[in-house]
Design an enzyme around this catalytic site. Structure first.
Site, short mmCIF file in Angstrom:
data_model
loop_
_atom_site.label_atom_id
_atom_site.label_comp_id
_atom_site.label_asym_id
_atom_site.label_seq_id
_atom_site.Cartn_x
_atom_site.Cartn_y
_atom_site.Cartn_z
N GLU A 1 2.46 5.13 -3.91
CA GLU A 1 2.40 6.15 -4.98
C GLU A 1 3.71 6.92 -5.15
OE1 GLU A 1 0.19 5.85 -2.50
OE2 GLU A 1 -1.30 4.75 -3.64
N ASP B 1 0.86 -1.19 0.00
CA ASP B 1 0.00 0.00 0.00
C ASP B 1 0.90 1.24 0.00
OD1 ASP B 1 -2.29 1.50 0.18
OD2 ASP B 1 -2.77 0.95 2.23
N ASP C 1 -9.23 3.90 -1.53
CA ASP C 1 -10.08 4.19 -0.36
C ASP C 1 -11.42 4.79 -0.77
OD1 ASP C 1 -7.95 3.20 0.97
OD2 ASP C 1 -7.17 5.13 1.62
#
Lengths: 942, 558
Positions: free
Chosen positions: A523, A520, A598
């Site tokens: 980015e 996770d 999310d």
């Protein structure tokens, strides 16, 4: 609500503003605009499969033209690639400001990460050059033609002598060449700005956003190009955005966006619906589709990228064979730095475009079987006891699941590779309980490493210098979950080796072989960075600026984890890694699954998940899903139930919830929701043979796992914008999840001249190019079967997919009015790489002339006859077909009580039942226990 | 579908096992044997009109809509009330598609027979917990072999069972002790009530006497000649002093008020900053410090705030703060030159009279005055200082009144206590205010019987109240009891409700449901957070031992 102020608009992103201004300015010239880029005819060289030359950019200010080396490669697969570099930067003949250590070249390694091959050059290619243009014929039977005009430089792509794609047709090409910074005195403003010389220079040398300063040591360096799809009204792709499947126009007007689609991987908190705003991942692949034709482009650039889309009605296009006018889709692409590198696909079908793209960037991984089951996640299951109890509760309620997940709280103070000693004193005991039912555990590991004393991982990262550096070439420090952190730099091969060492069972204590990974925040998410990510002037391995590699960064992290998982087990018993990633780029499909980040427990987010997942499916990354139930907030029980019914058709099927939400495991839903959710889960599990076969097909052809209407029916114009119903691979299963509250019925569009049956009731629905309506009480999943397919299924519900391994198959056959159907089934051990050595069963089922046959999908000659295959076939030899259900049989079958089964040359009679359908419902025949073995050749005579 | 587990242990099955030991098809329990007696046909249990050749029983193909033709395979495991569409393959109408059998019957010779869910039959996993004889994996799929382990499992179980029995009898003993303790405690309360009642009676009598004393003392007091209230000069001096003092207070009030207004402004500014902070912070970043601050702010903002100086109050203050003037509240001048009242004139008359007559008049006047006062015609003079006798009488009365009030309160409390629900046999009376704790993860949890439940952080010792005791209740549970016996089991259990604990950020006030099961000692077995800030404690205590048995009997009778 999304915080818009945290993310840039085009106006706030220097090069976006400049390139849009360039386009606006060109528009003011109309037809009189002449692009300042020309291909020097003397430079053109035609080689075997490629053409090279130099594009010259003339400067209004005079002076020597800028040299831009160009290479056009033509591949055997029919793909053309246009690569434009900049001579001065190539030669490192430039100066950097602020004493920067950054590389001087344009970033030229995106291909190394994104592509698995540069492709075979087309040997049958032919090219001829004249003063005005260079013409290349290439592809299968030289079906394709590229006309490269020299002045101004542009390329037209033809298929079968029809123009499909124009590059620089509008003259928006813009390569910001290197220049030294000069302090200019204020000069008078000209009325009509020249796009090159009069442009806005305020963001050339430095940019500020949200208090962060970007030092831009190389000055302006963006690349921009217009790409027009002639006669195409629909374009798809360029995920990820929370937008429709058919992309919208971005230059304002009713129903259109004001902002271009943006690709700059970001941790967007509470993202909004129907927006071109950037999200967590980027795949710069676009498909254009019209009746019976699909083409596409792939913009290989890892820097921040924006895409403007405008659809132009044209009364009649002289270049197009489409008569009577139509619509052109004009796109404008620009990236902040790097090469201009475009791949052109000429179709002609969506299947061809996806196949060509996948051949270059790699096919989706064939996941382990368990990964297609249901995943139960929550932030957080708080202890090993908690995990065991959730596991037990699933069994007590007879609800299947395969994987339970641990979010960040399992760690000791957010230090990855550690366990909270209070909450998880016995992780191995927990994993054993899961393993007893062949269940798995997924734990999260993020790229930020806590900057704290007495933590071996950060100590090694520092001492071996394996982290991302800041602009001063010092280890970059930022904030994320653990507080002060460093980021692993997985562009560095040494980092990958080191990362691999961290995952060994010995090193990452408390992990058993049934533990897999979740990457996770890759980015990367940096809480105190500009736009919640890294400063663009950070430095990666090879001295590339973060600016150059940003969109690829997330993929490199997953790549390192993939390597690590692959090497946990000895080479002889290697198993396929499973990794879920939030950030991704073209090529990430080789490494695992993605999800849409999310989302929110709202009907709008449930509805949006379908076009989002479809978009990823047609953009080469089909193993996609959305958090079932919605991450933020508490879903109503109805919403949760409908979300499970939809999620059962997500390629990646995981429920997840934020730490502030109430618990919502399916067994807590109460009556009647629990039973209905259980049925949705069991439906997923019973269809796993079809899903796995579909995944296998995706892993060999690139085909989407869930297919939008235009993909399955490329001739049916009425369905080109449909993005709320879809097919499961090529099984003919057509799903349309309910995504609204209190829905009593739903309409499904059915294309003309088709025939469908309801999956559950066998109601007949003829397709006429209009919508049908079916009632949808809460326990009804709208699911149809297109006539003509054979769907493999397993009807025995089990606790996990692993426990279904030896269960018998059911074949569900939907007959066309002509009485035909076909389908296939792929099986392997579901975890190892033995299938690459032939250890699999792949059957082709055909029903025709009242006979059903099962034959090997492969040809006898190609078949691997190695040891692994023999072992596997022997192991599976007892697995049989327990029933054959044939939907849509003629009424005359009522009289037949028996069919003849022929296996291994021996025939025998087997009982058959018949049920007359009645009004609007198909007749159904059932062959009871034909006893044929799934791995063998056999036939059933009706 | 349904709760198969509830039927897993069929205690009484053991007695039938020999009687029913016929050639039952695989997986059929003795109580269903009668459906499988025929040798040529089988009728589906719930739909007897559907008749099948006997060869269809256990042929691994689901024929009956209730699955009863497949007692020994998993072929009908998919049936549920929500899957009416396909039995074998064909949609069927309004037939009952609930499974007729509770599961696959494992004989478990050497241990106790039980049912395994059909989904587990021949799935390649030995489910020894339910099926110690391994018969659920008779097809040996994938080469699995489940040996019969009933001998050892049964032995182990019997050993543990013996321990459990022993433990249960200890627990029962312990409960008896608790009940005895509770009875003693109750008796103590009853004794106290008795004592208090006697005391109260005595005090009530005493009170009457004291009231009479005081009345007489006061009567005497009222009749006394009142000394002339100080001269006009003294009154005006007092008025002057009062005036100065009030002026001082007035100024102080103005000063304090301006300080208050300044603070109000600062609070508003701070609240503004915090409101913006709360709106703009990124909850996804999960910085504990920030989260704590936001939480604190939300709690603060949610509390009822005393309104500081509303307009009406401010107007009052304005009025109070005005300097006293002609139109003001107090006309000081009038006080500085006091006018004589009629009564004063009356008093003055005596000065002109001869002494004997004056005494007579004096007495008469005094009587008249007392009479007038007693009849409410005249107001008693406020400036009459109390005499020592009156003071003493009043104090004695007050003391007795207080004592009486106190005793009455105590009496009420004790009486209420007797009526309060302390559970069966009053047993929790013996445990009240005792606490037990358990470490779990980063917290220690505390349960105080009929008090409160708490979560105590190991890191910073911070205590969070998870609820205050409200009521004794009962809940139905369905858990497996682990070998150590520390589990709720299934049936109706006594539960204590603790509510209104500390408020939860983004959630409700914390609450705890404490579910009790019989055990030898008080022990907190398990704490779970069922929903956000809704906790459940599973607790063993001898206090509920017999109660649980009663509940069990009740259930069996039903």
């Amino acid at each position: 609500m999304v915080k818009h102020e945290n993310f840039k608009t085009c106006e706030q992103s220097g090069f976006c503003k400049r390139n849009r201004a360039y386009a606006d300015n060109v528009a003011t010239y109309g037809n009189t605009w002449a692009s300042p880029y020309t291909l020097d005819p003397n430079s053109v060289r035609i080689r075997h499969g490629y053409v090279t030359g130099t594009v010259l950019k003339s400067l209004k200010s005079g002076g020597q033209a800028v040299q831009l080396p160009v290479k056009l490669a033509f591949l055997e697969s029919g793909v053309a690639r246009v690569t434009i570099d900049e001579f001065k930067r190539q030669q490192k003949d430039i100066g950097l400001r602020h004493g920067s250590q950054a590389r001087k070249e344009r970033y030229n390694e995106a291909a190394a990460w994104a592509l698995v091959t540069d492709g075979e050059l087309d040997k049958s290619f032919s090219g001829e050059e004249s003063e005005e243009e260079t013409v290349v014929r290439y592809g299968p039977k030289q079906r394709y033609r590229a006309v490269i005009r020299h002045d101004p430089f542009s390329i037209d792509f033809f298929r079968d002598d029809e123009l499909h794609i124009k590059i620089n047709g509008r003259g928006l090409m813009n390569v910001e060449h290197w220049r030294a910074m000069v302090v200019k005195v204020e000069k008078g403003k000209s009325e009509k700005k020249d796009p090159e010389d009069g442009e806005d220079e305020s963001t050339w040398w430095e940019e500020t956003f949200g208090g962060n300063i970007d030092s831009k040591p190389r000055g302006p360096e963006s690349v921009g190009m217009d790409i027009s799809f002639i006669g195409y009204q629909h374009v798809y792709g360029i995920p990820g955005h929370a937008s429709s499947l058919s992309l919208k126009q971005t230059r304002g007007g009713p129903g259109n966006y004001e902002q271009p689609y943006r690709l700059y991987n970001s941790d967007v908190f509470e993202y909004e619906m129907d927006s071109p705003m950037t999200l967590y991942g980027a795949i710069p692949l676009m498909q254009a589709h019209r009746k019976d034709s699909t083409v596409g482009v792939f913009w290989l650039n890892a820097a921040e990228t924006w895409i403007d889309i405008v659809k132009q009605k044209v009364s009649s296009n002289p270049n197009s064979l489409v008569t009577g006018g139509g619509t052109d889709t004009e796109t404008h692409w620009f990236s902040e730095s790097g090469l201009l590198d475009v791949f052109v696909f000429l179709g002609p079908s969506p299947k061809d475009v996806v196949a060509q793209y996948s051949e270059l960037t790699g096919y989706t991984q064939l996941p382990q079987q368990f990964a297609l089951g249901y995943h139960q996640c929550r932030w957080n299951y708080v202890s090993d006891e908690d995990v065991k109890e959730v596991d037990t509760n699933f069994d007590k309620n007879n609800i299947p699941y395969d994987v339970i997940w641990l979010d960040i709280e399992y760690t000791d103070g957010k230090k990855y590779f550690t366990w909270d000693p209070h909450a998880f004193p016995d992780p191995l005991g927990m994993e054993k309980q899961l393993n007893d039912q062949e269940r798995k555990l997924v734990v999260i590991i993020d790229p930020h490493i806590k900057n704290v004393d007495n933590y071996a991982v950060v100590k090694e990262l520092k001492s071996m210098s394996l982290g991302v550096k800041d602009k001063n070439n010092k280890l970059f420090e930022g904030w994320c979950w653990p507080g002060s952190s460093h980021w692993v730099d997985c562009f560095n091969p040494v980092t990958i080796d080191w990362w691999r060492s961290l995952f060994t069972y010995k090193s990452f204590q408390g992990t058993a072989p049934n533990v897999f990974l979740w990457n996770d925040m890759n980015e990367p998410s940096v809480f105190n960075g500009p736009e919640t990510t890294m400063p663009k002037d950070n430095i990666h391995h090879g001295n590339w600026e973060h600016r150059d590699v940003h969109n690829i960064n997330g993929m490199t992290f997953v790549n390192a984890t993939f390597e690590a998982l692959l090497h946990r087990d000895p080479a002889i018993s290697r198993r396929r890694p499973f990794i879920l990633t939030r950030s991704y780029y073209a090529g990430s499909q080789r490494l695992g699954a993605m999800w849409t980040g999310d989302n929110l427990a709202a009907w709008s987010h449930l509805a949006a998940s379908i076009p989002m997942i479809l978009t990823h499916n047609v953009a080469g990354f089909p193993f996609a899903g959305a958090d079932v139930g919605g991450f933020f907030g508490d879903p109503s029980k109805e919403l949760l139930t409908r979300w499970y019914q939809a999620g059962a058709f997500y390629p990646f099927f995981r429920a997840h919830a934020h730490t502030d939400t109430r618990r919502r495991e399916p067994y807590l839903a109460g009556d009647p929701y629990k039973e209905i959710i259980t049925q949705a889960l069991r439906l997923r599990y019973s269809l796993l043979p079809a899903w796995y076969t579909t995944f296998h097909s995706a892993s060999t052809t690139g085909a989407p796992i869930i297919q939008p209407h235009y993909y399955a029916h490329p001739s049916d114009e009425a369905g080109f914008a449909l993005d709320d119903q879809f097919y499961v691979g090529s099984t003919g299963l057509l799903a349309k999840p309910v995504t609204t509250a209190g829905a009593e019925s739903i309409s499904i569009y059915l294309p003309p001249n088709t025939l469908y049956y309801d999956y559950f009731t066998y109601t007949i629905h003829p397709g006429t190019g209009s919508t049908i309506t079916i009632p949808t009480p809460l326990d009804k999943i709208p699911l149809l079967m297109r006539a003509g397919h054979i769907i493999p299924r397993k009807d025995h519900p089990r606790r996990s997919s692993g426990l279904m391994r030896y269960d018998p198959y059911t074949l569900l056959i939907t007959l066309t009015p002509e009485g035909t159907a076909n389908g296939d089934l792929y099986i392997d051990d579901g975890e190892s790489y033995d299938y690459q050595e032939g250890a699999f069963i792949h059957r082709n089922f055909t029903f025709a002339l009242n006979s059903l046959s099962s034959l090997d999908f492969e040809d006898e000659k190609q078949r691997n006859k190695g040891k692994k295959r023999r072992e596997y076939v022997r192991q599976m030899d007892r697995v049989r077909v327990e029933k054959i259900i044939i939907v849509g049989v003629p009424g005359s079958w009522q009289a037949r009580k028996e069919v003849r089964v022929v296996e291994d040359g021996e025939g025998r009679g087997v009982e058959m039942g018949f049920e007359r359908g009645g009004a609007g419902t198909a007749n159904v025949a059932t062959v009871k226990d034909p006893g044929v073995r799934i791995g063998r050749d056999w036939r059933v005579e009706f | 579908m349904g709760r198969l587990e509830a039927l897993l242990i069929v205690g009484f099955a053991a007695c039938f096992i020999n009687a029913a030991e016929g050639p039952r098809p695989r997986g059929v329990g003795p109580e269903f044997a009668r459906f499988y007696e025929s040798t040529d046909t089988f009728s589906c249990i719930s739909s007897p009109s559907i008749q099948l050749p006997i060869s269809h029983v256990n042929d691994d193909f689901c024929d009956c809509p209730d699955g009863s033709d497949e007692p020994g395979t998993s072929a009908c495991a998919h049936l549920s009330s929500l899957s009416p569409y396909t039995v074998g393959a064909v949609p069927i109408g309004d037939v009952n598609t609930t499974l007729a059998l509770p599961g696959y019957y494992c004989k478990n010779k050497g241990h106790q027979p039980s049912y395994v869910p059909f989904t587990n039959v021949n799935d390649g996993v030995c489910d020894y917990q339910l099926c110690c004889d391994g018969s659920d994996e008779w097809a040996k799929v994938g080469g699995i072999k489940c040996d019969d382990r009933c001998k050892e499992i049964g032995k182990e179980w019997r050993k543990l069972d013996e321990q459990r029995q022993k433990s249960a009898s200890n627990a029962a003993k312990r409960r008896k002790e608790l009940v005895a303790q509770a009875a003693i405690l109750r008796q103590e309360v009853e004794v106290k009530i008795h004592t208090l009642e006697t005391e109260i009676q005595a005090e009530e009598i005493k009170l009457k006497g004291l009231e009479a004393n005081l009345a007489e003392a006061e009567r005497q007091q009222r009749g006394k000649v009142v000394k002339r209230p100080g001269s006009g000069g003294k009154l005006s001096m007092l008025a002057q002093l009062a005036r100065d003092r009030i002026e001082e207070l007035r100024e102080a009030l103005i000063e304090v008020r301006s300080q208050r207004d300044m603070s109000k402004g600062r609070i508003a500014e701070l609240e503004g900053i915090l409101t913006t902070f709360k709106e703009e912070y990124n909850p996804n970043f999960n910085d504990e410090g920030v989260k704590r601050a936001v939480r604190g702010w939300e709690d603060y903002a949610a509390r009822d705030k005393p309104t500081i100086g509303d307009e009406a109050h401010d107007r009052d203050l304005d009025e109070i703060a005005k300097p006293d003037s002609e139109t003001g509240a107090i006309k000081w001048n009038e006080w500085e030159e006091p006018e004589e009242s009629d009564v004063d004139v009356l008093y003055k008359i005596e000065a002109y009279l001869p002494a004997p007559f004056r005494d007579w008049i004096d007495k008469k006047l005094r009587d008249l005055r007392v009479l007038l006062i007693e009849n409410g015609v005249l107001a008693p003079s406020s400036d009459v200082g109390s005499s020592k006798e009156v003071e003493e009488a009043r104090n004695a009365l007050k003391a007795t009144e207080d004592s009486l009030k106190n005793n009455r309160n105590q009496l009420n409390t004790h009486k209420e206590d007797l009526e309060k629900n302390y559970g069966a046999d009053d047993v929790f009376r013996a445990l009240k205010d005792q606490c037990i704790t358990k470490d779990s993860g980063e917290y220690t949890y505390e349960l105080c019987w009929l008090g409160s439940t708490k979560q105590i952080s190991k890191k910073n010792n911070g205590r969070t109240t998870m609820g205050n005791f409200v009521s004794i209740d009962s809940v139905t549970v369905d858990d497996e009891v682990p070998p150590d016996g520390k589990g709720l089991g299934s049936g109706v259990r006594v539960a204590l409700r603790y509510e209104n604990g500390q408020h939860c950020w983004n959630g409700p006030n914390r609450s705890t449901l404490v579910v009790l099961a019989c055990a030898e000692t008080d022990e907190l077995w398990k704490i779970t957070e069922e929903e956000k800030c809704v906790y459940r404690m599973e607790v063993g205590t001898p206090a509920v031992c017999e109660v649980a048995e009663k509940a069990q009997t009740l259930k069996d009778e039903l």
